[in-house]
Enzyme design. Structure first.
Site, PDB file in Angstrom:
ATOM      1  N   LYS A 196      -6.624   2.732  -5.989  1.00 31.70           N
ATOM      2  CA  LYS A 196      -7.165   2.097  -4.791  1.00 31.70           C
ATOM      3  C   LYS A 196      -6.909   2.985  -3.585  1.00 31.70           C
ATOM      4  O   LYS A 196      -5.789   3.095  -3.112  1.00 31.70           O
ATOM      5  CB  LYS A 196      -6.545   0.721  -4.529  1.00 31.70           C
ATOM      6  CG  LYS A 196      -7.343  -0.077  -3.472  1.00 31.70           C
ATOM      7  CD  LYS A 196      -6.521  -1.108  -2.729  1.00 31.70           C
ATOM      8  CE  LYS A 196      -5.773  -0.542  -1.569  1.00 31.70           C
ATOM      9  NZ  LYS A 196      -6.645  -0.036  -0.462  1.00 31.70           N
ATOM     10  N   GLU A 271       6.943   5.677  -2.508  1.00 34.19           N
ATOM     11  CA  GLU A 271       7.223   6.709  -1.506  1.00 34.19           C
ATOM     12  C   GLU A 271       6.893   6.078  -0.166  1.00 34.19           C
ATOM     13  O   GLU A 271       5.725   5.823   0.144  1.00 34.19           O
ATOM     14  CB  GLU A 271       6.374   7.958  -1.775  1.00 34.19           C
ATOM     15  CG  GLU A 271       6.924   9.200  -1.118  1.00 34.19           C
ATOM     16  CD  GLU A 271       6.402   9.401   0.284  1.00 34.19           C
ATOM     17  OE1 GLU A 271       7.114   8.979   1.229  1.00 34.19           O
ATOM     18  OE2 GLU A 271       5.318   9.945   0.444  1.00 34.19           O
ATOM     19  N   CYS A 305       4.748  10.956   6.539  1.00 33.94           N
ATOM     20  CA  CYS A 305       6.012  10.276   6.285  1.00 33.94           C
ATOM     21  C   CYS A 305       7.214  11.187   6.467  1.00 33.94           C
ATOM     22  O   CYS A 305       8.310  10.712   6.763  1.00 33.94           O
ATOM     23  CB  CYS A 305       6.011   9.678   4.890  1.00 33.94           C
ATOM     24  SG  CYS A 305       5.624  10.883   3.595  1.00 33.94           S
ATOM     25  N   GLU A 402       9.866   4.079  12.565  1.00 34.43           N
ATOM     26  CA  GLU A 402       8.822   5.049  12.240  1.00 34.43           C
ATOM     27  C   GLU A 402       7.582   4.755  13.076  1.00 34.43           C
ATOM     28  O   GLU A 402       7.004   3.678  12.987  1.00 34.43           O
ATOM     29  CB  GLU A 402       8.469   5.002  10.751  1.00 34.43           C
ATOM     30  CG  GLU A 402       7.467   6.062  10.358  1.00 34.43           C
ATOM     31  CD  GLU A 402       7.156   6.067   8.879  1.00 34.43           C
ATOM     32  OE1 GLU A 402       6.975   7.162   8.318  1.00 34.43           O
ATOM     33  OE2 GLU A 402       7.089   4.983   8.284  1.00 34.43           O
TER      34      GLU A 402
END
Length: 500
Positions: A196, A271, A305, A402
């Site tokens: 996906k 992750e 990331c 973040e």
């Protein structure tokens, strides 16, 4: 900032965008059961690129059934050598279609041309790399248990077998690379896949599926279902006939996936987020460190990331470092990614830009000193100037959370004790990446050992490659991708004992 006008596209890309851009299930292309679609826009110009079919739970059911049939059928009968042949053919096809992939990555995501060129080339190499591993999946022999040996000779050996049908969910920041990172080791191991893509960036996954079909993979081995996370993604994670989920994305979504996957105890690798520390010592080579630290934060507009966004600079060089950094970053050219002069493209969406702007506002409100950027230029596109804060504190949101955007937070340090510096660097719930900048070999290795991250670089940042394990400590995820570790995510070990 350049005028973000879309440059001329190749005929192949123009033809691709004309569509139809559909779901790929069981070797066939078509609309979803509900026949819904989503508009794909160029984030640099707001221009409509195409309409892309999206699926939901009913389409996920069809895709999982196709993957199960392929896993138990033709794909399971192929040897590792034959799987390697498929992967190598796919690698060559990616190279042959590189220009189209490059243009689609820039149009769909907004990344600069040089980054798109790098990601397309590295994705082709990734399939080639894991083709080699497909030929090298091995078991071992060991000593049989005593109670069997007591009755005579025996043999015990292990085999490595694919985990089965895998659901893979990828983010929008480097779409083709993320698809390759998931698919290559899974296919090398002998798994079948339902992929996906992110609804914001589905184009390169569709082209990749066309090449998978062209490379001769059996029907159902790879299925691509575009769709929203709340529909297609949630259905994939919860599906009882999925043996493993591999997800790259936010930590909050990762937690939700763990809860959903617990129902049938499917395997999960994650992750997730990062807030990576960058530690610059007073002996660092600033000619190397200034551009290196700048790109650690602003690579992909900070939408990655492993971005190094918490910068720790020794007080002895702090002022000079900041001055040189501001001059270097302030000269960045913002523009359309297909313009070779562009060094920073737009953010993925207006929603993402507004999110990042809210963090910039919070940094100012909490007392950080804004020394560069923070402004969204007028005009089309989701552009945001690279932003640098100094005089930041560990309790500020821009230091702790973040942001996933072009925002750097600089802190001073003075204590010569590496344990003290490491405690500051490790003061985060994340532990994905990090870097150390020094000319002192002893400090470099000792500091790298103290940073609690899955990947640490010295005098560079984010030094990833297909053979180098990558993943996080703490809330940055479960498992490692790339290298042999990435293959192991898709293999189970079976022990067999034979009484002779």
């Amino acid at each position: 900032m350049n005028n973000p006008v879309t440059p001329q596209l190749s005929p192949a890309t123009r033809q691709f965008l004309k569509g139809p851009l559909e779901l790929f299930i069981d070797g066939r292309w078509g609309a979803g059961v509900a026949e819904n679609s989503v508009a794909s826009h160029d984030p640099a110009t707001d221009d409509l690129l195409a309409h892309v079919a999206i699926g939901d739970g009913a389409d996920i059911d069809r895709a999982v059934a196709a993957a199960r049939k392929a896993f138990e059928g033709p794909w399971s009968r192929l040897s590792g050598f034959e799987r390697a042949d498929h992967l190598r053919r796919l690698s060559r096809l990616i190279d042959e279609n590189a220009q189209t992939f490059i243009e689609l990555e820039v149009l769909d995501n907004g990344m600069p041309l040089a980054i798109a060129q790098l990601t397309v080339s590295s994705t082709a190499r990734l399939f080639e790399y894991y083709a080699g591993w497909a030929e090298r999946i091995e078991g071992t022999t060991t000593t049989p248990p005593p109670h069997v040996l007591a009755a005579g000779e025996a043999l015990t050996y292990t085999t490595r077998e694919p985990v089965g049908v895998v659901g893979q969910i990828i983010p929008w920041n480097v779409p083709l690379s993320m698809a390759g990172l998931k698919l290559a080791p899974a296919l090398a191991a002998g798994c079948t896949v339902v992929l996906k893509p992110a609804e914001d960036t589905p184009l390169s996954a569709i082209l990749l599926a066309r090449l998978i079909q062209q490379a001769g993979f059996p029907d159902g081995v790879v299925n691509v279902v575009n769709g929203y996370g709340r529909d297609a993604g949630a259905a994939l994670v919860a599906h009882k006939d999925i043996d493993k989920i591999s997800f790259t994305g936010s930590t909050d979504v990762g937690r939700a996936i763990i809860r959903s996957a617990a129902d049938n105890l499917k395997k999960v690798s994650l992750e997730l987020g990062g807030k990576s520390p960058v530690v610059v010592f007073d002996d660092a080579d600033l000619d190397l460190a200034v551009p290196g630290v700048a790109m650690a934060t602003f690579f992909l507009q900070g939408q990655n990331c492993m971005a190094g966004t918490r910068i720790f600079v020794h007080e002895r060089i702090h002022d000079e470092f900041v001055a040189r950094l501001v001059a270097f970053v302030g000269a960045f050219t913002l523009g359309h990614g297909l313009d070779p002069a562009t060094q920073m493209g737009p953010l993925i969406s207006k929603r993402q830009r507004e999110r990042v702007q809210s963090y910039i506002a919070s940094g100012i409100e909490e007392g950080a000193k804004l020394v560069l950027g923070g402004i969204a230029p007028e005009g089309a596109g989701n552009f945001l100037q690279p932003t640098i804060f100094t005089e930041t504190r560990p309790d500020m949101r821009i230091v702790r959370e973040e942001i996933f955007g072009p925002v750097m937070a600089i802190q001073r340090f003075s204590d010569p004790d590496l344990d003290v510096v490491a405690r500051q660097a490790n003061d985060s719930v994340f532990g994905l990446s990090g870097s150390v900048w020094t000319q002192n070999l002893s400090i470099a290795h000792r500091m790298a050992a103290r940073i609690r991250s899955g990947h640490v670089s010295i005098n560079c940042h984010g030094a990833v490659g297909p053979n180098i394990p990558f993943g996080g400590f703490k809330q940055s995820g479960w498992g490692r991708e790339f290298g042999r570790d990435g293959l192991d995510l898709y293999l189970d070990t079976k022990a067999v004992t034979v009484k002779l």
